[in-house]
Design a protein around this motif. Structure first.
Motif, PDB file in Angstrom:
ATOM      1  N   ILE A 140       0.630  -1.350  -0.007  1.00 48.04           N
ATOM      2  CA  ILE A 140       0.184  -0.328   0.449  1.00 48.04           C
ATOM      3  C   ILE A 140       0.574   1.239   0.041  1.00 48.04           C
ATOM      4  CG2 ILE A 140      -1.500   1.042   1.100  1.00 48.04           C
ATOM      5  CD1 ILE A 140      -2.730  -1.692   0.322  1.00 48.04           C
ATOM      6  N   LEU A 141       0.403   2.053  -1.078  1.00 46.39           N
ATOM      7  CA  LEU A 141       1.450   3.211  -1.390  1.00 46.39           C
ATOM      8  C   LEU A 141       0.580   4.447  -1.681  1.00 46.39           C
ATOM      9  CD1 LEU A 141       4.657   2.123  -3.795  1.00 46.39           C
ATOM     10  CD2 LEU A 141       4.589   2.021  -1.498  1.00 46.39           C
ATOM     11  N   ILE A 142       1.294   5.169  -1.195  1.00 44.84           N
ATOM     12  CA  ILE A 142       0.468   6.930  -1.082  1.00 44.84           C
ATOM     13  C   ILE A 142       1.867   7.001  -2.838  1.00 44.84           C
ATOM     14  CG2 ILE A 142       0.072   9.851  -1.047  1.00 44.84           C
ATOM     15  CD1 ILE A 142      -0.160   7.967   2.105  1.00 44.84           C
ATOM     16  N   GLY A 143       0.769   8.002  -3.572  1.00 45.18           N
ATOM     17  CA  GLY A 143       2.271   8.342  -4.547  1.00 45.18           C
ATOM     18  C   GLY A 143       1.065   8.900  -6.247  1.00 45.18           C
ATOM     19  N   ASP A 144       1.716   8.317  -7.036  1.00 46.34           N
ATOM     20  CA  ASP A 144       0.909   7.882  -8.473  1.00 46.34           C
ATOM     21  C   ASP A 144       0.415   7.374  -8.911  1.00 46.34           C
ATOM     22  OD1 ASP A 144       0.750   8.721 -11.394  1.00 46.34           O
ATOM     23  OD2 ASP A 144       2.877   9.682 -11.839  1.00 46.34           O
ATOM     24  N   PRO A 145      -0.620   7.393  -8.945  1.00 42.61           N
ATOM     25  CA  PRO A 145      -1.876   6.562  -8.971  1.00 42.61           C
ATOM     26  C   PRO A 145      -1.415   5.810 -10.914  1.00 42.61           C
ATOM     27  CG  PRO A 145      -3.139   8.382  -8.114  1.00 42.61           C
ATOM     28  CD  PRO A 145      -1.887   8.838  -9.194  1.00 42.61           C
ATOM     29  N   SER A 146      -0.616   6.006 -11.553  1.00 43.46           N
ATOM     30  CA  SER A 146      -0.697   5.817 -11.945  1.00 43.46           C
ATOM     31  C   SER A 146       0.737   4.588 -13.025  1.00 43.46           C
ATOM     32  CB  SER A 146      -0.230   6.558 -13.853  1.00 43.46           C
ATOM     33  OG  SER A 146       0.846   7.558 -13.593  1.00 43.46           O
ATOM     34  N   GLN A 147       0.979   4.611 -11.851  1.00 41.11           N
ATOM     35  CA  GLN A 147       2.017   3.865 -11.457  1.00 41.11           C
ATOM     36  C   GLN A 147       2.111   2.613 -10.549  1.00 41.11           C
ATOM     37  OE1 GLN A 147       5.018   4.534 -13.302  1.00 41.11           O
ATOM     38  NE2 GLN A 147       4.145   5.924 -13.441  1.00 41.11           N
ATOM     39  N   GLU A 148       0.938   2.070 -10.765  1.00 39.78           N
ATOM     40  CA  GLU A 148       0.362   0.905  -9.430  1.00 39.78           C
ATOM     41  C   GLU A 148       0.100  -0.646 -10.835  1.00 39.78           C
ATOM     42  OE1 GLU A 148      -3.333   0.941  -7.572  1.00 39.78           O
ATOM     43  OE2 GLU A 148      -3.907   0.216  -9.381  1.00 39.78           O
ATOM     44  N   ILE A 149       0.249  -1.458  -9.580  1.00 39.62           N
ATOM     45  CA  ILE A 149       0.726  -2.377 -10.653  1.00 39.62           C
ATOM     46  C   ILE A 149      -0.643  -2.838  -9.846  1.00 39.62           C
ATOM     47  CG2 ILE A 149       2.484  -3.938 -11.665  1.00 39.62           C
ATOM     48  CD1 ILE A 149       4.085  -2.721 -11.336  1.00 39.62           C
ATOM     49  N   PRO A 150      -1.675  -4.136 -11.195  1.00 40.93           N
ATOM     50  CA  PRO A 150      -2.645  -4.238 -10.173  1.00 40.93           C
ATOM     51  C   PRO A 150      -1.908  -6.460  -9.580  1.00 40.93           C
ATOM     52  CG  PRO A 150      -3.500  -3.509 -12.082  1.00 40.93           C
ATOM     53  CD  PRO A 150      -2.142  -3.014 -12.010  1.00 40.93           C
ATOM     54  N   GLY A 151      -2.023  -6.215  -8.273  1.00 38.57           N
ATOM     55  CA  GLY A 151      -1.705  -7.489  -8.131  1.00 38.57           C
ATOM     56  C   GLY A 151      -0.208  -7.484  -6.908  1.00 38.57           C
ATOM     57  N   LYS A 152       0.550  -5.988  -7.840  1.00 37.97           N
ATOM     58  CA  LYS A 152       1.397  -6.370  -6.674  1.00 37.97           C
ATOM     59  C   LYS A 152       1.427  -4.987  -5.647  1.00 37.97           C
ATOM     60  CE  LYS A 152       4.857  -8.486  -9.800  1.00 37.97           C
ATOM     61  NZ  LYS A 152       6.014  -7.508 -10.833  1.00 37.97           N
ATOM     62  N   ASN A 153       0.978  -3.508  -5.391  1.00 37.40           N
ATOM     63  CA  ASN A 153       0.805  -2.610  -4.648  1.00 37.40           C
ATOM     64  C   ASN A 153      -0.641  -2.035  -5.328  1.00 37.40           C
ATOM     65  OD1 ASN A 153       0.730  -1.105  -7.081  1.00 37.40           O
ATOM     66  ND2 ASN A 153       3.333  -1.208  -6.994  1.00 37.40           N
ATOM     67  N   ILE A 154      -1.151  -1.242  -4.573  1.00 34.43           N
ATOM     68  CA  ILE A 154      -1.885  -0.212  -4.142  1.00 34.43           C
ATOM     69  C   ILE A 154      -1.479   1.133  -3.848  1.00 34.43           C
ATOM     70  CG2 ILE A 154      -4.621   0.202  -3.277  1.00 34.43           C
ATOM     71  CD1 ILE A 154      -5.110  -2.651  -2.768  1.00 34.43           C
ATOM     72  N   ILE A 155      -2.140   1.960  -5.199  1.00 40.62           N
ATOM     73  CA  ILE A 155      -1.122   3.089  -4.889  1.00 40.62           C
ATOM     74  C   ILE A 155      -2.345   5.142  -4.178  1.00 40.62           C
ATOM     75  CG2 ILE A 155       0.227   4.988  -5.928  1.00 40.62           C
ATOM     76  CD1 ILE A 155       1.718   3.476  -6.835  1.00 40.62           C
ATOM     77  N   LEU A 156      -2.636   5.126  -3.472  1.00 40.30           N
ATOM     78  CA  LEU A 156      -3.634   6.022  -3.309  1.00 40.30           C
ATOM     79  C   LEU A 156      -3.212   7.276  -3.846  1.00 40.30           C
ATOM     80  CD1 LEU A 156      -4.008   4.885   0.232  1.00 40.30           C
ATOM     81  CD2 LEU A 156      -5.180   4.526  -1.343  1.00 40.30           C
ATOM     82  N   PRO A 157      -3.393   8.400  -4.655  1.00 39.51           N
ATOM     83  CA  PRO A 157      -3.039   9.240  -5.365  1.00 39.51           C
ATOM     84  C   PRO A 157      -2.595  10.506  -3.816  1.00 39.51           C
ATOM     85  CG  PRO A 157      -5.169   9.108  -5.453  1.00 39.51           C
ATOM     86  CD  PRO A 157      -5.342   7.908  -4.721  1.00 39.51           C
ATOM     87  N   LYS A 158      -0.860  10.827  -3.862  1.00 37.25           N
ATOM     88  CA  LYS A 158      -0.646  11.957  -2.825  1.00 37.25           C
ATOM     89  C   LYS A 158      -1.750  13.400  -2.693  1.00 37.25           C
ATOM     90  CE  LYS A 158       2.602  13.849  -5.368  1.00 37.25           C
ATOM     91  NZ  LYS A 158       4.123  14.554  -4.973  1.00 37.25           N
ATOM     92  N   ASP A 159      -2.497  13.360  -3.597  1.00 39.39           N
ATOM     93  CA  ASP A 159      -3.838  15.126  -3.334  1.00 39.39           C
ATOM     94  C   ASP A 159      -4.344  14.935  -4.227  1.00 39.39           C
ATOM     95  OD1 ASP A 159      -3.326  15.863  -6.034  1.00 39.39           O
ATOM     96  OD2 ASP A 159      -0.556  16.629  -4.879  1.00 39.39           O
ATOM     97  N   PRO A 160      -5.729  15.319  -4.900  1.00 43.11           N
ATOM     98  CA  PRO A 160      -7.126  14.735  -5.431  1.00 43.11           C
ATOM     99  C   PRO A 160      -5.843  15.097  -7.129  1.00 43.11           C
ATOM    100  CG  PRO A 160      -7.376  15.867  -3.564  1.00 43.11           C
ATOM    101  CD  PRO A 160      -5.824  16.225  -3.293  1.00 43.11           C
TER     102      PRO A 160
END
Length: 477
Positions: free
Chosen positions: A392-412
């Motif tokens: 579970i990360l906070i950062g750039d959603p476009s870098q999410e890899i399904p099955g490996k991580n979930i990236i929450l946007p760092k801001d709207p």
């Protein structure tokens, strides 16, 4: 009833089982090599839009409120260019008896089952539809069985699916939970055959017609409140019934200029039928694992001809990442004071970005919300993800890899959408029509059907058929 309960024997008689359990002879609609009379099949519901509204009214389904998300609109405008940032609304379908828009589908299907004299209903679903069918069956005094694809081979089930099983059982339904794989459809067919119950499929004309009231109602509310139809309706897309029914309702209301945008959670790279990957996803519906396969081949469903045909109506298809939907779920609760489940928030995450493309006097509406709580809440979902090795990360959603991580946007401002190539999707659908029907020559009827079923034109369909070395017998009328 045959005594042969082997997998191959049951599959061989699936058409006979379906015919008895739905009460529709799908063969009467067939024509050409590929085509069938879709509109005629839809009329087999036997009910007008007005009659469906009355059926739903009997069990307090429909007439749900429309909310303007003023705070989220203001937030979207902060990240939009000057003069941009359309007003964002939601249709609050969580106020239906079972907490989702699927009560509309279930109300019509269960009413029809009762009218035909069936003693019970069965539905194969791991989503909100199970609770909706169970709720409506309880209201009408029918037995109910819900068949779920719930566990992997270790016996581990996802929190959201288990929550939905709890809801079904609370309404008095029997829940049959199965592991991921082909046993779902096999077990479903056997239950239909053994019980003689009605197949309350998501994909019958009855189920899709039930959603038409949502689109029609939405248009009427906007005309009364705003004096016009919305510019864009964003719809969470999975099996296609939500989009199909809502779009048809808008058309029946005369809202012909409203753009239909489908939205799914991107699960690219995950295989939905994989035992090892089954629990690597954090969304059980509204994702590309349903959205793409059912768009490119609707008739993979549990009826011979699916009434959910999203390519007939969709104008644009976008995806969002898992982290953005979790983020939007919290945003909706903390900024607007509305706690709702993840399915509708898939479309809301997309609408947040779509609104930023439009002028401030335009209107974007998300046409559904769903209930939340227990395993549907974001905390158990994220906890389950971590337990299954997802970072579970906070950062750039476009870098999410399904099955490996979930990236929450760092801001709207980091919420983003990705466009899906509808032309490619339409080509895949035509290719599947050819392959699955073993076609080497298309008729004029087939050509006309493919044009309508892909919302395209004759030149496009002929070009795709030519690429596939398929000759069209005669000129289309």
């Amino acid at each position: 009833m045959s005594n042969d309960r082997s997998f191959s024997a049951v599959m061989a008689r699936k058409q006979e089982i379906m015919k008895k359990s739905v009460g529709i002879d799908y063969e009467i609609f067939e024509s050409g090599s590929i085509s069938f009379d879709y509109e005629r099949m839809m009329k087999e519901t036997g009910y007008s839009l007005k009659e469906i509204e009355e059926i739903q009214k009997q069990t307090s389904v429909g007439n749900t409120p429309l909310y303007e998300l003023r705070n989220i609109t203001k937030l979207a405008r902060k990240y939009a260019e000057p003069g941009k940032g359309a007003r964002i609304f939601i249709k609050d379908e969580a106020s239906n008896p079972s907490g989702s828009f699927k009560a509309r589908r279930a109300a019509t299907a269960v009413y029809h089952a009762q009218r035909l004299g069936y003693k019970g209903v069965i539905a194969a679903t791991s989503g909100n539809y199970g609770a909706a069918v169970a709720s409506q069956a309880a209201m009408r005094g029918l037995k109910c069985i819900i068949v779920q694809e719930c566990y992997d081979s270790r016996g581990v089930g996802q929190p959201e699916i288990i929550e939905k099983a709890r809801a079904c059982e609370a309404y008095g339904a029997e829940v049959v939970q199965l592991s991921v794989g082909p046993e779902l459809f096999y077990s479903f067919l056997l239950l239909l055959e053994d019980t003689g119950y009605f197949n309350a499929s998501l994909y019958t004309p009855f189920g899709i017609a039930g959603v038409e009231t949502l689109g029609y109602e939405l248009s009427m509310q906007f005309r009364e409140q705003e004096g016009r139809d919305p510019d864009v309706v964003v719809i969470t897309n999975a099996g296609g019934g939500n989009l199909t029914g809502t779009a048809r309702g808008l058309i029946k209301a005369g809202a012909l200029d409203t753009e239909i945008v489908g939205a799914s959670v991107s699960l690219a790279g995950l295989h939905m039928a994989s035992d090892t990957q089954f629990n690597k996803k954090s969304f059980t519906t509204g994702h590309t694992g349903f959205g793409i396969p059912f768009a490119t081949w609707p008739d993979r469903s549990d009826v011979p001809r699916s009434a959910a045909r999203p390519l007939r109506y969709i104008d644009r298809y976008v995806t969002v990442n898992q982290g953005s939907v979790f983020y939007m779920t919290e945003l909706l609760a903390q900024v607007e004071g509305l706690e709702r489940g993840p399915a509708g928030n898939t479309a809301l995450a997309a609408a947040f970005k779509v609104a930023q493309e439009l002028d401030q006097d335009q209107i974007v509406v998300v046409q559904e919300t769903e209930y939340t709580g227990a395993g549907k809440h974001i905390l158990p979902q994220l906890t389950f993800a971590k337990e299954n090795g997802i970072e579970i990360l906070i950062g750039d959603p476009s870098q999410e890899i399904p099955g490996k991580n979930i990236i929450l946007p760092k801001d709207p401002g980091h919420l983003c959408i990705e466009e899906l190539d509808l032309e490619k999707t339409r080509k895949s659908y035509i290719r599947n029509c050819i392959t699955n029907n073993n076609v080497n020559k298309a008729t004029a009827e087939d050509l006309a059907f493919l044009i309508a079923d892909t919302k395209s034109n004759e030149g496009f369909v002929r070009a795709v058929l030519a690429e596939l070395d398929i000759e069209v017998e005669t000129e289309a009328k």
